[in-house]
Design a protein around this motif. Structure first.
Motif, PDB file in Angstrom:
ATOM      1  N   TYR A  32       0.810  -1.209   0.000  1.00 15.68           N
ATOM      2  CA  TYR A  32       0.000   0.000   0.000  1.00 15.68           C
ATOM      3  C   TYR A  32       0.856   1.278   0.000  1.00 15.68           C
ATOM      4  O   TYR A  32       0.605   2.197  -0.774  1.00 15.68           O
ATOM      5  N   ALA A  67     -10.621   4.620   9.374  1.00 12.12           N
ATOM      6  CA  ALA A  67     -10.075   4.084   8.119  1.00 12.12           C
ATOM      7  C   ALA A  67      -8.591   4.446   8.042  1.00 12.12           C
ATOM      8  O   ALA A  67      -8.069   4.818   6.996  1.00 12.12           O
ATOM      9  N   ASP A  88      -9.771   0.777  11.736  1.00 10.80           N
ATOM     10  CA  ASP A  88      -9.960   0.381  10.341  1.00 10.80           C
ATOM     11  C   ASP A  88     -10.742  -0.926  10.355  1.00 10.80           C
ATOM     12  O   ASP A  88     -10.642  -1.704  11.300  1.00 10.80           O
ATOM     13  N   ASN A 115     -15.796  -0.975  12.124  1.00  9.55           N
ATOM     14  CA  ASN A 115     -16.482  -0.569  10.903  1.00  9.55           C
ATOM     15  C   ASN A 115     -16.992   0.856  11.123  1.00  9.55           C
ATOM     16  O   ASN A 115     -17.727   1.107  12.083  1.00  9.55           O
ATOM     17  N   ALA A 116     -16.609   1.777  10.237  1.00  9.61           N
ATOM     18  CA  ALA A 116     -16.985   3.192  10.388  1.00  9.61           C
ATOM     19  C   ALA A 116     -18.503   3.379  10.497  1.00  9.61           C
ATOM     20  O   ALA A 116     -18.968   4.362  11.058  1.00  9.61           O
ATOM     21  N   VAL A 132      -9.250   9.816   6.058  1.00  4.46           N
ATOM     22  CA  VAL A 132      -8.490  10.254   4.882  1.00  4.46           C
ATOM     23  C   VAL A 132      -8.477   9.147   3.832  1.00  4.46           C
ATOM     24  O   VAL A 132      -8.027   8.025   4.104  1.00  4.46           O
TER      25      VAL A 132
END
Ligand code: SAM
Length: 243
Positions: A32, A67, A88, A115-116, A132
């Protein structure tokens, strides 16, 4: 069929989207950071510095970096003395982040799989909430914004940075061509994963334009919802305030 959502350009069920986004980030986790540099020509570092300058983290403040992936934003905020929780949905991304924090000697971060859309934190737990390049991957974005509002204290600040389509004539076309053709090829060459990077490009193109997203932030209850374009609108910083 009703209740379908976009996974990139494909229509799938909400459950399938969450599962496939999970698979994308599990697949890209180890590569990533290097891919971010290649895809943005290193620009993501400047965008992230600028973002954290807007958040203005203060020593002792409790901040939720949602996240938060491999920790880029959290590290910058922790260096300024904030007490950061990195959350995240994907444990593989957080594992890479924990290793990076250890290598860099950054201590005091809390890492938590969340989980958002449905957070385990109590109401009014944080002074600031950051997200972000994360929210466009969330299946139910209004639910995530409501949760951000719930876990913030009164006076708490919401900050989100996300890609947006550029409004600069000429530049928009060049960027679209680069994103659609070059990024998936870099993904194939470097990470042997063209599909994941194709999804990332499609998800950027499909994310609501800044005025529409600003309205969603306001609908979640945030006062002074604002959208600040950077670099001709390639990236936008959204903010809001819980009163
Ligand atoms: N914020 C980091 C950064 O800027 O480098 C990581 C951004 S990465 C492009 C997007 C992250 O969003 C991934 O780590 C992914 O697992 C996470 N994500 C996607 N859906 C999520 C959700 N529903 N809840 C929490 N995190 C989610």
């Amino acid at each position: 069929m009703t209740n379908q959502v976009n996974f990139g350009d494909e229509l799938v069920s909400p459950e399938e989207k969450t599962r496939r986004v999970g698979a994308v980030f599990s697949s890209v986790a180890r590569r990533y950071d290097v891919m971010n540099d290649l895809m943005s020509g290193g620009m993501h570092r400047l965008w992230k510095d600028r973002f954290v300058n807007r958040v203005k983290p203060r020593p002792g403040e409790r901040i939720l970096d949602m996240a938060g992936g491999t920790g880029d934003i959290a590290f910058r905020m922790a260096r300024r003395g904030a007490e950061v929780t990195v959350s995240d949905i994907n444990p593989a991304m957080l594992d890479v982040g924990k290793e990076r924090a250890e290598q860099r000697g950054i201590t005091g971060l809390r890492w938590q799989v969340e989980n958002a859309e449905q957070l385990s934190f109590a109401d009014a737990s944080f002074d600031a909430y950051t997200i972000v390049f994360g929210i466009r991957n969330v299946t139910d974005i209004p639910a995530a914004l409501r949760e951000a509002h719930r876990v913030l204290k009164r006076g708490g600040r919401f900050y989100c940075m996300e890609f947006s389509s550029s409004d600069w004539p000429g530049f928009a076309k060049v960027y679209e061509a680069f994103a659609a053709n070059v990024i998936p090829r870099i993904g194939k060459a470097v990470a042997d994963d063209e599909e994941s990077y194709r999804y990332l490009v499609e998800s950027i193109r499909r994310f609501p334009r800044p005025p529409a997203f600003r309205a969603m932030v306001a609908d979640a209850g945030f006062a002074r919802a604002a959208a600040e374009p950077m670099l001709g609108g390639l990236v936008t910083i959204h903010s809001g305030w819980k009163i």
